[in-house]
Write a protein that holds these residues in place. Structure first.
Motif, PDB file in Angstrom:
ATOM      1  N   THR A 146      50.628  37.232  15.380  1.00 34.90           N
ATOM      2  CA  THR A 146      49.964  35.954  15.390  1.00 34.90           C
ATOM      3  C   THR A 146      48.504  36.190  14.707  1.00 34.90           C
ATOM      4  O   THR A 146      48.211  37.243  14.421  1.00 34.90           O
ATOM      5  CB  THR A 146      49.609  35.240  16.658  1.00 34.90           C
ATOM      6  OG1 THR A 146      48.642  36.211  17.461  1.00 34.90           O
ATOM      7  CG2 THR A 146      51.000  35.354  17.528  1.00 34.90           C
ATOM      8  N   ASN A 172      55.311  43.757  22.591  1.00 38.78           N
ATOM      9  CA  ASN A 172      54.120  42.622  23.159  1.00 38.78           C
ATOM     10  C   ASN A 172      55.021  41.474  23.024  1.00 38.78           C
ATOM     11  O   ASN A 172      55.971  41.195  22.681  1.00 38.78           O
ATOM     12  CB  ASN A 172      53.192  42.746  22.247  1.00 38.78           C
ATOM     13  CG  ASN A 172      53.310  42.685  20.562  1.00 38.78           C
ATOM     14  OD1 ASN A 172      54.759  42.725  20.354  1.00 38.78           O
ATOM     15  ND2 ASN A 172      52.188  42.537  19.857  1.00 38.78           N
ATOM     16  N   TYR A 173      54.485  40.436  23.603  1.00 44.13           N
ATOM     17  CA  TYR A 173      55.028  39.027  23.779  1.00 44.13           C
ATOM     18  C   TYR A 173      56.299  39.133  24.688  1.00 44.13           C
ATOM     19  O   TYR A 173      56.952  38.365  24.048  1.00 44.13           O
ATOM     20  CB  TYR A 173      54.892  38.437  22.433  1.00 44.13           C
ATOM     21  CG  TYR A 173      53.659  38.017  21.995  1.00 44.13           C
ATOM     22  CD1 TYR A 173      52.846  37.117  22.388  1.00 44.13           C
ATOM     23  CD2 TYR A 173      52.842  38.821  21.152  1.00 44.13           C
ATOM     24  CE1 TYR A 173      51.471  37.095  22.148  1.00 44.13           C
ATOM     25  CE2 TYR A 173      51.595  38.862  20.605  1.00 44.13           C
ATOM     26  CZ  TYR A 173      50.785  37.711  21.028  1.00 44.13           C
ATOM     27  OH  TYR A 173      49.765  37.487  20.680  1.00 44.13           O
ATOM     28  N   ARG A 212      59.102  46.073  17.212  1.00 44.25           N
ATOM     29  CA  ARG A 212      59.276  45.253  18.326  1.00 44.25           C
ATOM     30  C   ARG A 212      60.510  44.581  18.684  1.00 44.25           C
ATOM     31  O   ARG A 212      61.159  44.752  19.771  1.00 44.25           O
ATOM     32  CB  ARG A 212      58.328  43.946  17.915  1.00 44.25           C
ATOM     33  CG  ARG A 212      58.289  43.305  19.498  1.00 44.25           C
ATOM     34  CD  ARG A 212      57.364  41.857  19.113  1.00 44.25           C
ATOM     35  NE  ARG A 212      57.388  41.042  20.145  1.00 44.25           N
ATOM     36  CZ  ARG A 212      58.572  40.003  20.334  1.00 44.25           C
ATOM     37  NH1 ARG A 212      59.367  39.777  19.494  1.00 44.25           N
ATOM     38  NH2 ARG A 212      58.388  39.458  21.474  1.00 44.25           N
ATOM     39  N   CYS A 226      51.890  45.746  14.680  1.00 45.76           N
ATOM     40  CA  CYS A 226      52.433  44.878  15.327  1.00 45.76           C
ATOM     41  C   CYS A 226      51.850  43.625  15.743  1.00 45.76           C
ATOM     42  O   CYS A 226      52.080  43.088  16.852  1.00 45.76           O
ATOM     43  CB  CYS A 226      53.135  45.421  16.626  1.00 45.76           C
ATOM     44  SG  CYS A 226      54.763  44.761  17.209  1.00 45.76           S
ATOM     45  N   ALA A 227      51.134  43.136  14.690  1.00 43.70           N
ATOM     46  CA  ALA A 227      50.457  41.749  14.859  1.00 43.70           C
ATOM     47  C   ALA A 227      51.381  40.867  14.629  1.00 43.70           C
ATOM     48  O   ALA A 227      51.876  40.718  13.364  1.00 43.70           O
ATOM     49  CB  ALA A 227      49.037  41.843  13.830  1.00 43.70           C
ATOM     50  N   SER A 286      45.373  41.931  25.236  1.00 47.24           N
ATOM     51  CA  SER A 286      44.956  40.497  25.457  1.00 47.24           C
ATOM     52  C   SER A 286      45.035  39.952  26.995  1.00 47.24           C
ATOM     53  O   SER A 286      44.479  39.098  27.329  1.00 47.24           O
ATOM     54  CB  SER A 286      46.018  39.562  24.682  1.00 47.24           C
ATOM     55  OG  SER A 286      47.401  39.851  25.330  1.00 47.24           O
ATOM     56  N   ARG A 293      42.650  42.990  16.186  1.00 46.14           N
ATOM     57  CA  ARG A 293      42.774  44.114  15.101  1.00 46.14           C
ATOM     58  C   ARG A 293      41.617  44.139  14.208  1.00 46.14           C
ATOM     59  O   ARG A 293      40.980  45.377  14.228  1.00 46.14           O
ATOM     60  CB  ARG A 293      43.845  43.855  14.119  1.00 46.14           C
ATOM     61  CG  ARG A 293      45.353  43.524  14.918  1.00 46.14           C
ATOM     62  CD  ARG A 293      45.731  44.797  15.621  1.00 46.14           C
ATOM     63  NE  ARG A 293      47.199  44.562  16.001  1.00 46.14           N
ATOM     64  CZ  ARG A 293      47.294  43.862  17.268  1.00 46.14           C
ATOM     65  NH1 ARG A 293      46.432  43.473  18.055  1.00 46.14           N
ATOM     66  NH2 ARG A 293      48.773  43.872  17.697  1.00 46.14           N
ATOM     67  N   ASP A 346      46.087  37.678  16.809  1.00 51.72           N
ATOM     68  CA  ASP A 346      46.085  39.058  17.043  1.00 51.72           C
ATOM     69  C   ASP A 346      45.340  39.729  15.874  1.00 51.72           C
ATOM     70  O   ASP A 346      44.593  40.899  16.182  1.00 51.72           O
ATOM     71  CB  ASP A 346      47.610  39.409  16.719  1.00 51.72           C
ATOM     72  CG  ASP A 346      48.496  39.102  17.980  1.00 51.72           C
ATOM     73  OD1 ASP A 346      48.208  38.737  18.794  1.00 51.72           O
ATOM     74  OD2 ASP A 346      49.574  39.255  17.751  1.00 51.72           O
ATOM     75  N   ASP A 399      49.883  39.862  23.842  1.00 54.85           N
ATOM     76  CA  ASP A 399      49.342  41.006  22.704  1.00 54.85           C
ATOM     77  C   ASP A 399      48.674  42.124  23.494  1.00 54.85           C
ATOM     78  O   ASP A 399      48.299  41.961  24.359  1.00 54.85           O
ATOM     79  CB  ASP A 399      48.311  40.691  21.536  1.00 54.85           C
ATOM     80  CG  ASP A 399      48.354  41.715  20.358  1.00 54.85           C
ATOM     81  OD1 ASP A 399      49.202  42.430  20.302  1.00 54.85           O
ATOM     82  OD2 ASP A 399      47.258  41.580  19.847  1.00 54.85           O
TER      83      ASP A 399
END
Length: 545
Positions: free
Chosen positions: A488, A192-193, A12, A485-486, A59, A496, A491, A56
């Motif tokens: 939080t 993401n984010y 990321r 790529c989680a 999301s 996941r 996430d 995410d």
């Protein structure tokens, strides 16, 4: 340039650096299945592509994705013959490209017999759907004895009859993630984010975007020849950033969903109930829970609500109790309730366009905006959009472009055929994994299950189940961070591992250990660990009636 290493938080950071310092052919805004599918489509055509998602991946869809269950005939009724068959054909295509995300299920369809003519027409319609979409015919009526053996708690009312056919449940969250992972591995910059703040314009034309890292607050920019808005429920907000004078073009149809413990509604099959003159209700077994979902209930403006309405929940319970009287479900049996929304385009007359599954707009400044209300047709919609983008890149920027798409035959990561499935199950059996755990790993990761198990080679405790009665193992937690790529706790728990909807406790009893497992991988201190737990507990509390 290919993505380096795993799809991790470091990937990321690398992607954000590239987005800030490099120019791109296509920038996609929106990390749902539509945005991720477009990114993969653009990457397949060798366009230099970047993807940013406000939250995410997946999301931005409104409502937690527990799957997509359809009888087939409903698509023809909703969209008409041309678009309905498109959805059915695309479903077959996607099941061959990402079979591990399309869980095969025997589907029980409970509908009205009414009269012989209607009954024959309905069955003929279902068989026609299978034939025209290229699916094998799989429809047959169940007698009382067969129905009692298949689902002993199910009771038919009046003129209802039960039809058994093959179907599938789609994991929409992981379908988004798989497209994003594939695009990153093949050269796209994916993050993401990262929120869209505004557009960079030159002479009234969009030439890039101002962005903000939602985790650090850092602002940066991205230069791109074409920007695509696939922002889901934020779709109109992105259009307004481009032109504040434009009108909103989306409205949302609401659907209600709830989760109950499986021991209160012990089902073996996915069951779709189609009451006379009413909206269909689906019951889907998920882990140690059952999801009960309703078809669209009508137009709503507040599509950000966290709860299904009390009347809708009461209606779902009433329909379930009529057909499963021994369960006697009450409001206190509802673990989770939440709404989900389907977008619909409205014209200048404000009338919804329900005869199509998607819409593509091009603004005077060059912003492409695409919305798709049918998950199964996201790939075909992405292909159609990229043909239009290719025209702009060719005629507007002098690029050599491709109008050939490989997305209809290029498998997603993890896809496998039946022969390979048997081989992988045999391999996991030799490694000492339970059958339920092996099936779970294949359904989430497909042929990538070895990457998950490799994490546990240095610590065999990571092969232990996270909870009794569920097939999740602890190795999936670090894998979610280092390969998916989680970043939080939400996430991991929601998108996941799906513990949020598949576990009666919604993972609260293991959340602390999950945080401790994630912390060293993400550099969390005690304050951040406490914050992550607090945010997830609040999410769970808000989901409960």
């Amino acid at each position: 340039m290919s993505g380096t290493g795993s799809f991790s938080p470091e990937a990321r950071a690398e992607s954000i650096h590239r987005i800030d310092h490099e120019g791109f052919d296509v920038l996609v805004v929106g990390g749902g299945v539509m945005g991720c599918g477009i990114t993969r489509e653009a990457t397949l055509r060798n366009y230099k592509t970047a993807l940013v998602s406000r939250g995410d991946f997946a999301s931005e869809a409104n409502g937690h994705s527990f799957g997509l269950v359809r009888s087939g005939f409903d698509r023809l009724r909703r969209y008409g013959l041309r678009v309905g068959l498109r959805a059915l054909r695309e479903g077959r295509t996607l099941s061959s490209l990402a079979g591990h995300l399309f869980s095969p299920r025997f589907l029980l369809l409970v509908s009205q017999r009414e009269d012989d003519l209607h009954s024959r027409a309905h069955r003929l319609g279902l068989l026609l759907c299978d034939l025209l979409s290229g699916s094998p015919a799989s429809l047959r009526a169940l007698g009382d004895g067969e129905l009692g053996e298949a689902e002993p708690l199910l009771r038919l009312e009046g003129a209802e009859r039960a039809l058994l056919r093959h179907g599938y449940v789609v994991d929409g969250d992981r379908l988004s993630l798989s497209n994003a992972r594939w695009a990153y591995a093949h050269g796209a910059a994916v993050a993401n984010y990262v929120a869209l703040v505004g557009f960079i314009k030159d002479g009234g034309r969009i030439v890039g975007a101002h962005l903000r890292d939602a985790l650090t607050g850092e602002r940066f920019g991205c230069r791109a020849k074409v920007v695509v808005n696939a922002a889901g429920q934020d779709w109109d907000d992105v259009r307004l950033l481009d032109d504040p004078s434009t009108s909103r073009r989306l409205r949302f149809t609401n659907a209600s969903n709830l989760i109950v413990k499986r021991d209160r509604l012990p089902l073996s099959h996915t069951i779709v109930i189609e009451p006379k003159g009413g909206r269909s209700v689906a019951t889907v077994p998920l882990g140690n829970c059952v999801a009960v979902g309703q078809a669209d209930t009508g137009h709503v403006e507040d599509h950000g609500s966290t709860h299904a309405s009390a009347p809708d929940v009461a209606h779902l319970l009433e329909v379930v109790n009529r057909h499963f009287p021994s369960s006697s479900l009450a409001m206190e049996d509802v673990l989770v309730s939440y709404p989900s929304s389907r977008p619909e385009m409205v014209g200048r007359s404000r009338k919804p366009r329900v005869a199509t599954d998607h819409a593509i707009l091009l603004s005077p400044s060059g912003l492409f905006s695409v919305v798709c209300g049918e998950l199964l047709t996201y790939r075909a919609t992405a292909e159609e959009l990229m043909d239009m983008v290719s025209d702009v890149l060719h005629y507007g920027h002098g690029m050599r472009v491709s109008f050939l798409s490989g997305s209809s035959f290029e498998p997603l990561e993890g896809s496998f055929d039946e022969e390979l499935r048997k081989s992988m199950l045999a391999d996991m059996t030799k490694r000492g994994l339970e059958a339920g755990v092996a099936d779970h790993l294949l359904s989430l990761y497909g042929s990538r299950y070895e990457e998950v198990l490799s994490i546990s080679e240095a610590d065999h405790q990571l092969r232990e189940k996270m909870k009794p009665g569920l097939p999740h193992i602890w190795a999936e937690v670090p894998y979610s961070v280092t390969h998916e790529c989680a970043v939080t706790l939400e996430d991991v728990m929601v998108r996941r591992l799906h513990l949020f909807v598949e576990d009666a406790e919604q993972g609260l009893d293991v959340a602390s250990r999950v945080v401790e497992t994630m912390a060293p991988l993400l550099g969390w201190d005690e304050g951040m660990k406490a914050l992550q737990l607090s945010l997830y507990r609040r999410l769970v509390a808000e989901s409960r009636p």
